[in-house]
Scaffold this motif. Structure first.
Motif, short mmCIF file in Angstrom:
data_model
loop_
_atom_site.label_atom_id
_atom_site.label_comp_id
_atom_site.label_asym_id
_atom_site.label_seq_id
_atom_site.Cartn_x
_atom_site.Cartn_y
_atom_site.Cartn_z
N LYS A 83 1.54 -0.39 -10.14
CA LYS A 83 2.14 -1.72 -10.21
C LYS A 83 1.32 -2.66 -11.09
N GLU A 84 1.99 -3.68 -11.62
CA GLU A 84 1.35 -4.69 -12.45
C GLU A 84 0.85 -5.80 -11.54
N VAL A 85 -0.44 -6.15 -11.67
CA VAL A 85 -1.03 -7.20 -10.83
C VAL A 85 -1.86 -8.14 -11.70
N ARG A 86 -2.15 -9.32 -11.14
CA ARG A 86 -3.03 -10.27 -11.82
C ARG A 86 -4.47 -9.86 -11.54
N ALA A 87 -5.35 -10.15 -12.49
CA ALA A 87 -6.76 -9.80 -12.35
C ALA A 87 -7.63 -11.02 -12.62
N ILE A 88 -8.63 -11.22 -11.76
CA ILE A 88 -9.56 -12.33 -11.91
C ILE A 88 -10.73 -11.84 -12.77
N THR A 89 -10.82 -12.36 -13.98
CA THR A 89 -11.90 -12.01 -14.89
C THR A 89 -12.73 -13.26 -15.16
N LEU A 90 -13.76 -13.12 -15.99
CA LEU A 90 -14.68 -14.22 -16.23
C LEU A 90 -14.01 -15.47 -16.79
N LYS A 91 -13.02 -15.30 -17.64
CA LYS A 91 -12.41 -16.47 -18.28
C LYS A 91 -11.59 -17.34 -17.32
N ALA A 92 -11.32 -16.84 -16.12
CA ALA A 92 -10.51 -17.59 -15.16
C ALA A 92 -11.31 -18.62 -14.37
N LEU A 93 -12.64 -18.58 -14.45
CA LEU A 93 -13.49 -19.45 -13.63
C LEU A 93 -14.25 -20.43 -14.51
N ASP A 94 -14.14 -21.73 -14.19
CA ASP A 94 -14.89 -22.71 -14.97
C ASP A 94 -16.26 -22.97 -14.35
N ALA A 95 -17.05 -23.79 -15.00
CA ALA A 95 -18.44 -24.04 -14.58
C ALA A 95 -18.54 -24.74 -13.23
N ASP A 96 -17.47 -25.42 -12.81
CA ASP A 96 -17.48 -26.12 -11.52
C ASP A 96 -16.98 -25.26 -10.37
N GLY A 97 -16.61 -24.02 -10.67
CA GLY A 97 -16.13 -23.14 -9.62
C GLY A 97 -14.64 -23.27 -9.36
N CYS A 98 -13.90 -23.76 -10.33
CA CYS A 98 -12.44 -23.87 -10.18
C CYS A 98 -11.78 -22.69 -10.89
N ASP B 255 -8.60 -20.92 -12.57
CA ASP B 255 -7.34 -21.24 -13.23
C ASP B 255 -6.46 -20.01 -13.12
N CYS B 256 -5.51 -20.05 -12.19
CA CYS B 256 -4.65 -18.89 -11.95
C CYS B 256 -3.80 -18.54 -13.17
N ASN B 257 -3.61 -19.49 -14.08
CA ASN B 257 -2.86 -19.23 -15.30
C ASN B 257 -3.67 -18.42 -16.31
N SER B 258 -4.98 -18.32 -16.09
CA SER B 258 -5.85 -17.57 -16.99
C SER B 258 -6.11 -16.14 -16.51
N ALA C 78 -19.78 -19.85 -8.08
CA ALA C 78 -19.00 -19.39 -6.93
C ALA C 78 -17.66 -20.11 -6.90
N THR C 79 -16.71 -19.55 -6.17
CA THR C 79 -15.41 -20.16 -5.96
C THR C 79 -14.83 -19.66 -4.65
N VAL C 80 -13.83 -20.36 -4.16
CA VAL C 80 -13.12 -19.95 -2.94
C VAL C 80 -11.69 -19.64 -3.33
N ILE C 81 -11.16 -18.52 -2.83
CA ILE C 81 -9.80 -18.11 -3.16
C ILE C 81 -8.79 -18.92 -2.35
N SER C 82 -7.83 -19.50 -3.07
CA SER C 82 -6.76 -20.28 -2.46
C SER C 82 -5.53 -19.38 -2.31
N GLU C 83 -4.51 -19.90 -1.66
CA GLU C 83 -3.26 -19.15 -1.50
C GLU C 83 -2.66 -18.81 -2.85
N GLU C 84 -2.78 -19.74 -3.79
CA GLU C 84 -2.21 -19.55 -5.12
C GLU C 84 -2.84 -18.36 -5.86
#
Length: 183
Positions: free
Chosen positions: A23-38, A40-43, A74-80
């Motif tokens: 199946k095709e899924v979204r992947a969290i890679t380095l470019k998805a996280l900014d310096a403040d720990g936010c 970006d699910c669109n990335s 660091a970051t915390v995973i949201s529902e999104e």
């Protein structure tokens, strides 16, 4: 108390090893996280994974991710963002009931210097392992105090998002006004 006593810790998946005809899924890679720990699910990147891929590699609401390379954000995973596969660039920390993920996020952010001390390699490119993270000491405070800290952090995050949107809207307004004056 050590972090491993209040959570389970594992490294994310090597995405190339998960590739399959599934199946095709979204992947969290380095470019998805900014310096403040936010995050970006669109990335998020899109990858095709084998249907038998372990659930341990998929982000769950409340997971704390920490970059394994400097700046150890660091970051915390949201529902999104839940349900995305976590790449091997991150450690996945799943808190036990005695620890609030947002408190842990705050604590990791405040004590980032501990990771620099334990990193192998150069200062700029130093890496840490999930074993190093597991051994990091953490001060556990009463849960009601953790919850207050979590609420403050989340409120601050929401304010930051609103201010950024306000700045973007203001810039559009200024650009529109300038165009009407020039034309």
């Amino acid at each position: 108390m050590k972090l491993k006593e209040i959570s389970s810790i594992r490294t994310g998946a090597v995405l190339s090893r998960l590739n399959g005809s599934g199946k095709e899924v979204r992947a969290i890679t380095l470019k998805a996280l900014d310096a403040d720990g936010c995050l970006d699910c669109n990335s998020f990147e899109t990858v095709v994974v084998d249907v038998k891929a372990k659930d341990d590699y998929f982000a769950q609401v409340g997971d704390v991710l920490i970059r394994l390379t400097a700046p150890y954000t660091a970051t915390v995973i949201s529902e999104e963002c839940a349900g995305a596969v976590v790449s091997s660039h991150y450690a996945i920390i799943r808190c036990k009931e005695s620890i609030n993920p947002w408190y842990l996020f705050w604590w990791l952010k405040q004590n980032r210097d501990l990771f620099y001390k334990e990193a192998s390699g150069s200062v700029l490119l130093g890496t840490i392992s999930s074993n190093v993270i597991a051994e990091i000491p953490i001060k556990v405070i009463p849960f009601d105090q953790q919850k207050k800290i979590a609420e403050l952090i989340q409120t601050s995050r929401r304010e930051r998002e609103l201010v950024i949107k306000l700045i973007e809207l203001r810039n559009k307004l200024v650009n529109s006004a300038v165009k009407t004056i020039v034309l």
